[in-house]
Design a protein around this motif. Structure first.
Motif, mmCIF file in Angstrom:
data_model
loop_
_atom_site.group_PDB
_atom_site.id
_atom_site.type_symbol
_atom_site.label_atom_id
_atom_site.label_comp_id
_atom_site.label_asym_id
_atom_site.label_seq_id
_atom_site.Cartn_x
_atom_site.Cartn_y
_atom_site.Cartn_z
ATOM 1 N N ASN A 293 0.810 -1.215 0.000
ATOM 2 C CA ASN A 293 0.000 0.000 0.000
ATOM 3 C C ASN A 293 0.844 1.266 0.000
ATOM 4 O O ASN A 293 0.479 2.267 -0.606
ATOM 5 C CB ASN A 293 -0.935 -0.002 1.219
ATOM 6 C CG ASN A 293 -2.005 -1.074 1.120
ATOM 7 O OD1 ASN A 293 -2.431 -1.430 0.018
ATOM 8 N ND2 ASN A 293 -2.433 -1.593 2.258
ATOM 9 N N GLU A 297 0.536 4.191 -2.710
ATOM 10 C CA GLU A 297 0.243 5.560 -2.288
ATOM 11 C C GLU A 297 1.305 6.524 -2.813
ATOM 12 O O GLU A 297 0.991 7.645 -3.229
ATOM 13 C CB GLU A 297 0.180 5.636 -0.762
ATOM 14 C CG GLU A 297 -1.094 5.082 -0.160
ATOM 15 C CD GLU A 297 -2.320 5.891 -0.562
ATOM 16 O OE1 GLU A 297 -2.194 7.115 -0.745
ATOM 17 O OE2 GLU A 297 -3.395 5.281 -0.730
ATOM 18 N N ARG A 300 0.529 7.204 -6.397
ATOM 19 C CA ARG A 300 -0.589 8.140 -6.547
ATOM 20 C C ARG A 300 -0.155 9.580 -6.251
ATOM 21 O O ARG A 300 -0.562 10.518 -6.945
ATOM 22 C CB ARG A 300 -1.747 7.716 -5.638
ATOM 23 C CG ARG A 300 -2.590 6.581 -6.201
ATOM 24 C CD ARG A 300 -3.845 6.383 -5.389
ATOM 25 N NE ARG A 300 -3.567 5.645 -4.163
ATOM 26 C CZ ARG A 300 -3.633 4.323 -4.053
ATOM 27 N NH1 ARG A 300 -3.953 3.595 -5.116
ATOM 28 N NH2 ARG A 300 -3.380 3.716 -2.913
#
Length: 312
Positions: A293, A297, A300
């Motif tokens: 994750n 992240e 992004r």
């Protein structure tokens, strides 16, 4: 005559033939290589640029991406040039350099994966002492140690391999110079070197592999005692990624370097070698990024900053 043969070039027979089917496989391989280089470069870029990933947990991952990119660049450009031009000759110096780089990166990756398993063990089993047990100093020492031990193995095996006289055929039924294949062409007794090479493989493959198994056995025992379901899922997600990489990389390395010489064939060797030098480096960043994750992240955030920068 022996001196002339010893200094003459080797001939790499290659992986693909000049047929339509093999041309399709060649183009497919180049596509996978390009994707692998791009994804590994992206992984290294994210870890370097995103401050949230500037931790001892992710720095070894950036080194893994670097090793994978170097491994691909050691093998694929020469193989592609040989196929496209038909010039399949490689000098002894070039052959030795390939062996050195291949073993440096391969052995270094073995130890780096062991270091990453230790990091996961500390993070799961000793989270409160993580900053002490896995400090930046410890992280840097493990990474430098991985590079040094890999380079030492590569230098010794490359030097020893090319020290033999090659008075038989200089045709190597492979698409790059690999120590086990080259030793088969020597016209001298190589039994001592083969035992030494096997011993090096035990140190460079089985010892790190044993450390990884020990780390994950302890992690599994700790996870089974966790009361939080969320903690269990996070621990399993983190560790399963590295276990997948370990299984792919170590399985291929053990097949090539530690099986009895009488087993297998040149075609099997080439297939397995292509797997761990070309396809595994492409899978590594995908396995780590898609199951992580923090990395997603960071991707992004990077894409958002890129969009904002373009709009301004």
């Amino acid at each position: 005559m022996e001196n002339r043969n010893y200094t003459s070039d080797f001939i790499l027979l290659g992986l693909f033939k000049h047929t339509g089917y093999h041309l399709f496989l060649f183009v497919l391989m180049l596509t996978i290589v390009l994707i692998s280089l791009l994804v590994n470069a992206l992984m290294s870029f994210l870890i370097h640029q995103d401050c949230w990933l500037h931790t001892p947990m992710y720095f070894p991952l950036s080194q893994l991406s670097l090793m994978d990119m170097m491994l691909i660049c050691t093998i694929v450009p020469k193989m592609a040039a040989d196929y496209l031009t038909g010039n399949k000759f490689i000098s002894p110096a070039g052959c030795g350099f390939q062996i050195f780089l291949l073993l440096t990166l391969g052995s270094g990756e073995c130890f780096l994966l062991a270091a990453m398993s230790y990091d996961h063990y500390v993070a799961v089993c000793h989270p409160l002492r993580y900053s002490v047990l896995m400090s930046w100093q410890v992280c840097l020492r493990m990474i430098l140690g991985s590079w040094f031990l890999g380079a030492a193995d590569g230098f010794m095996q490359a030097a020893a391999t090319l020290n033999y006289p090659f008075c038989k055929s200089h045709e190597i039924d492979h698409f790059f110079c690999e120590a086990p294949m080259l030793v088969h062409l020597a016209c001298a007794d190589t039994s001592v070197f083969e035992y030494a090479m096997y011993f090096c493989c035990v140190l460079m493959i089985l010892v790190p592999f044993s450390l990884i198994l020990t780390s994950y056995s302890l992690i599994l025992a700790a996870v089974l005692h966790m009361r939080s379901t969320e903690s269990c899922k996070k621990a399993f997600a983190t560790c399963s990624s590295l276990l997948a990489v370990v299984g792919l990389f170590y399985g291929a390395a053990i097949f090539i370097y530690m099986r009895p010489k009488s087993y297998g064939s040149a075609n099997y060797d080439k297939f397995v070698s292509a797997f761990y030098t070309i396809f595994t480096p492409a899978l590594n960043p995908l396995i780590f990024s898609l199951r992580n994750n923090d990395v997603m992240e960071a991707l992004r955030r990077c894409m958002h900053e890129f969009v904002v920068f373009n709009h301004n």
